[in-house]
Write a protein that holds these residues in place. Structure first.
Motif, short mmCIF file in Angstrom:
data_model
loop_
_atom_site.label_atom_id
_atom_site.label_comp_id
_atom_site.label_asym_id
_atom_site.label_seq_id
_atom_site.Cartn_x
_atom_site.Cartn_y
_atom_site.Cartn_z
N ARG A 65 0.83 -1.21 0.00
CA ARG A 65 0.00 0.00 0.00
C ARG A 65 0.86 1.26 0.00
O ARG A 65 0.54 2.25 -0.68
CB ARG A 65 -0.93 0.00 1.22
CG ARG A 65 -2.02 -1.06 1.15
CD ARG A 65 -3.12 -0.75 2.17
NE ARG A 65 -2.60 -0.73 3.53
CZ ARG A 65 -2.58 -1.77 4.35
NH1 ARG A 65 -3.06 -2.96 3.92
NH2 ARG A 65 -2.09 -1.68 5.56
N SER A 66 1.99 1.22 0.75
CA SER A 66 2.89 2.39 0.78
C SER A 66 3.50 2.64 -0.59
O SER A 66 3.61 3.79 -1.04
CB SER A 66 4.00 2.19 1.82
OG SER A 66 3.46 2.04 3.12
N LYS A 67 3.89 1.57 -1.28
CA LYS A 67 4.44 1.74 -2.63
C LYS A 67 3.40 2.31 -3.57
O LYS A 67 3.70 3.17 -4.41
CB LYS A 67 4.95 0.40 -3.14
CG LYS A 67 6.24 -0.07 -2.48
CD LYS A 67 6.73 -1.37 -3.09
CE LYS A 67 8.04 -1.82 -2.45
NZ LYS A 67 8.53 -3.10 -3.03
N GLU A 68 2.19 1.86 -3.43
CA GLU A 68 1.13 2.39 -4.28
C GLU A 68 0.91 3.88 -4.00
O GLU A 68 0.77 4.69 -4.92
CB GLU A 68 -0.16 1.61 -4.04
CG GLU A 68 -0.12 0.18 -4.58
CD GLU A 68 -1.42 -0.55 -4.31
OE1 GLU A 68 -2.31 0.04 -3.63
OE2 GLU A 68 -1.56 -1.71 -4.76
N GLN A 69 0.89 4.22 -2.69
CA GLN A 69 0.72 5.64 -2.34
C GLN A 69 1.89 6.48 -2.85
O GLN A 69 1.70 7.61 -3.32
CB GLN A 69 0.57 5.78 -0.83
CG GLN A 69 -0.71 5.19 -0.27
CD GLN A 69 -0.78 5.29 1.24
OE1 GLN A 69 0.14 5.78 1.88
NE2 GLN A 69 -1.88 4.80 1.82
N LEU A 70 3.13 5.94 -2.74
CA LEU A 70 4.30 6.66 -3.23
C LEU A 70 4.23 6.87 -4.74
O LEU A 70 4.51 7.97 -5.24
CB LEU A 70 5.57 5.89 -2.86
CG LEU A 70 6.90 6.50 -3.32
CD1 LEU A 70 7.10 7.87 -2.70
CD2 LEU A 70 8.07 5.58 -2.98
N ALA A 71 3.85 5.84 -5.43
CA ALA A 71 3.73 5.98 -6.88
C ALA A 71 2.65 7.00 -7.24
O ALA A 71 2.83 7.83 -8.14
CB ALA A 71 3.41 4.62 -7.50
N GLN A 72 1.52 6.97 -6.51
CA GLN A 72 0.47 7.94 -6.76
C GLN A 72 0.94 9.36 -6.45
O GLN A 72 0.65 10.31 -7.19
CB GLN A 72 -0.77 7.59 -5.93
CG GLN A 72 -1.44 6.29 -6.34
CD GLN A 72 -2.58 5.92 -5.41
OE1 GLN A 72 -2.89 6.65 -4.46
NE2 GLN A 72 -3.23 4.79 -5.69
N GLY A 73 1.71 9.51 -5.32
CA GLY A 73 2.23 10.84 -4.96
C GLY A 73 3.20 11.36 -6.01
O GLY A 73 3.16 12.54 -6.38
N LYS A 74 4.11 10.48 -6.49
CA LYS A 74 5.05 10.91 -7.52
C LYS A 74 4.31 11.32 -8.79
O LYS A 74 4.65 12.33 -9.42
CB LYS A 74 6.04 9.78 -7.83
CG LYS A 74 7.07 9.55 -6.75
CD LYS A 74 8.05 8.48 -7.17
CE LYS A 74 9.15 8.30 -6.12
NZ LYS A 74 10.11 7.24 -6.50
N ALA A 75 3.34 10.55 -9.15
CA ALA A 75 2.57 10.89 -10.35
C ALA A 75 1.86 12.23 -10.17
O ALA A 75 1.82 13.07 -11.09
CB ALA A 75 1.57 9.79 -10.66
N LYS A 76 1.32 12.45 -8.96
CA LYS A 76 0.64 13.72 -8.69
C LYS A 76 1.60 14.89 -8.75
O LYS A 76 1.30 15.96 -9.31
CB LYS A 76 -0.05 13.66 -7.33
CG LYS A 76 -0.88 14.88 -6.99
CD LYS A 76 -1.57 14.71 -5.66
CE LYS A 76 -2.39 15.95 -5.30
NZ LYS A 76 -3.06 15.79 -3.98
N ILE A 77 2.81 14.70 -8.15
CA ILE A 77 3.82 15.77 -8.16
C ILE A 77 4.26 16.07 -9.60
O ILE A 77 4.44 17.24 -9.97
CB ILE A 77 5.02 15.36 -7.29
CG1 ILE A 77 4.62 15.36 -5.81
CG2 ILE A 77 6.19 16.30 -7.51
CD1 ILE A 77 5.69 14.84 -4.90
N GLU A 78 4.44 15.04 -10.39
CA GLU A 78 4.82 15.26 -11.78
C GLU A 78 3.74 16.02 -12.53
O GLU A 78 4.04 16.92 -13.32
CB GLU A 78 5.10 13.92 -12.45
CG GLU A 78 6.37 13.23 -11.96
CD GLU A 78 6.59 11.89 -12.63
OE1 GLU A 78 5.71 11.49 -13.43
OE2 GLU A 78 7.62 11.25 -12.35
N ARG A 79 2.49 15.67 -12.27
CA ARG A 79 1.41 16.39 -12.93
C ARG A 79 1.38 17.86 -12.50
O ARG A 79 1.25 18.77 -13.34
CB ARG A 79 0.06 15.73 -12.62
CG ARG A 79 -0.14 14.37 -13.28
CD ARG A 79 -1.61 13.97 -13.22
NE ARG A 79 -2.10 13.92 -11.85
CZ ARG A 79 -2.07 12.86 -11.07
NH1 ARG A 79 -1.54 11.71 -11.53
NH2 ARG A 79 -2.55 12.88 -9.85
N VAL A 80 1.52 18.08 -11.17
CA VAL A 80 1.52 19.47 -10.67
C VAL A 80 2.71 20.25 -11.22
O VAL A 80 2.59 21.42 -11.62
CB VAL A 80 1.52 19.47 -9.13
CG1 VAL A 80 1.68 20.88 -8.60
CG2 VAL A 80 0.22 18.87 -8.59
#
Length: 391
Positions: free
Chosen positions: A83-98
């Motif tokens: 779950r942490s890896k999934e959240q990290l991947a989602q956070g990275k993707a969000k940061i890249e989008r922002v």
């Protein structure tokens, strides 16, 4: 029930009945008691074996339970890691989008800002063409007036403290010859050798240079690398304690620019050098009688071997003072030449380059021509500065 066994008693054996005589009864009771004891011992043996088996089984069960619990914890941790890896991947993707969105927005802002600046320049050039010319002309007029007044002041200072570079041909009475820098007809020392000129001339020339340096720093607003105190032929120089405190950090950091008349580098240890706590800068008497000069022998070097330790230390302080003075002069010379966009004269001594600088600053033609060229090169910067002031 136990099977009936034959008895030795004829009565009890023939009657086919239960034992009725005391002998037979006791015999049967003893036999039954022995049988019960054997059963009890067998029971105890089986109970002890069962206890060992139960203890081993308990340990095995405990180990199995611990293994099961650890497997459950490991499973939970693996799930949490997933779950942490999934959240990290989602956070990275969000940061890249922002970040991508911000870059796009910043690009749009820069484009709009460039367009606005271009429009402002066009509007100012269209509706206010005379404003820029007026401000530039006013700036040039103010600068020209300032340079003119500055050149007048520097010219007066140069008249008070004339400097020149001379080449003494032949040999004088004091044994001096070669090239020297003069200020008010007093020779300045060559290098860091305080014995390259007579002691009275050394103190006077260094005092003149200290006063000239203080006047130039004040009028040109140039940075002073060291602080100096003018006291005629008893001037001193020091490194200021801090930016806010111009005094030296200690009396040991204050260096003389003169040789006291008290001992003139005498080889005896009786005469002391300067007493820095005295009010006459270590000079015993201003009307003291003339004594034998240091460099009357014509030698530019001083032999420290027969001198007292205090004399050697004072000579080193004098050389340190001359070094600080020359560093201050070189700093102001380099600063002023750089501000005028000129190169420092090559193969010129420190004092010679300083005198050439003052001659250039006192000229009413050379400095304005240099500054006009400098202002012409920076006209575009003034233009944009004017636009910012209007905005």
């Amino acid at each position: 029930m136990m099977s009936k066994k034959p008895s030795n008693c004829a009565i009890c054996d023939n009657s086919n009945r239960a034992s009725i005589c005391s002998v037979c009864v006791n015999y049967r009771l003893n036999e039954y008691n022995s049988f019960l004891k054997s059963l009890e011992s067998r029971r105890d043996l089986l109970y002890s074996k069962l206890s060992v088996v139960l203890a081993a089984k308990g340990k095995t069960d405990d180990q199995l339970n611990w293994k099961i619990r650890q497997n459950e914890k490991l499973t939970n941790l693996k799930e949490k890691l997933r779950r942490s890896k999934e959240q990290l991947a989602q956070g990275k993707a969000k940061i890249e989008r922002v970040s991508h969105d911000l870059k796009v927005k910043y690009g749009m802002l820069e484009s709009v800002r460039g367009t606005l600046e271009k429009n402002r320049v066009e509007q100012l050039e269209k509706f206010y063409p005379n404003l820029i010319v007026t401000l530039s002309s006013g700036h040039r007029a103010i600068t020209s007036d300032r340079l003119h007044k500055q050149s007048v002041v520097i010219k007066q200072i140069c008249k008070l403290f004339p400097q020149r570079h001379v080449n003494l041909e032949g040999e004088r009475r004091d044994g001096s010859s070669g090239q020297y820098d003069l200020i008010c007809n007093a020779r300045l020392p060559r290098g860091l050798d305080p014995h390259s000129v007579p002691s009275e001339e050394l103190a006077a020339s260094l005092g003149y240079m200290v006063q000239l340096l203080n006047l130039v720093v004040h009028n040109l607003a140039a940075p002073a690398l060291h602080n100096s105190g003018f006291a005629g032929s008893c001037s001193r120089i020091w490194q200021r304690d801090s930016y806010w405190n111009a005094r030296p950090s200690s009396r040991s950091n204050e260096y003389p620019l003169f040789i006291p008349r008290q001992n003139y580098c005498s080889t005896s240890g009786d005469n002391s050098w300067t007493d820095r706590s005295s009010s006459n800068f270590g000079v015993a008497s201003m009307e003291s009688e003339r004594r034998f000069r240091l460099d009357s022998s014509g030698s530019n070097s001083f032999n420290y071997s027969p001198a007292s330790p205090h004399t050697v230390e004072t000579h080193k302080d004098l050389q340190k003072g001359i070094s600080l003075l020359k560093k201050s002069v070189a700093c102001i010379t380099a600063y002023c030449y750089n501000s005028l966009c000129l190169d420092v004269p090559a193969e010129a001594s420190t004092f010679e380059a300083f005198s050439k600088l003052l001659a250039a600053l006192s000229s009413t033609k050379e400095v304005p021509s240099v500054m006009s060229l400098k202002m012409a090169c920076s006209r575009i910067e003034i233009f944009f500065l004017t636009i910012k002031c209007e905005g």
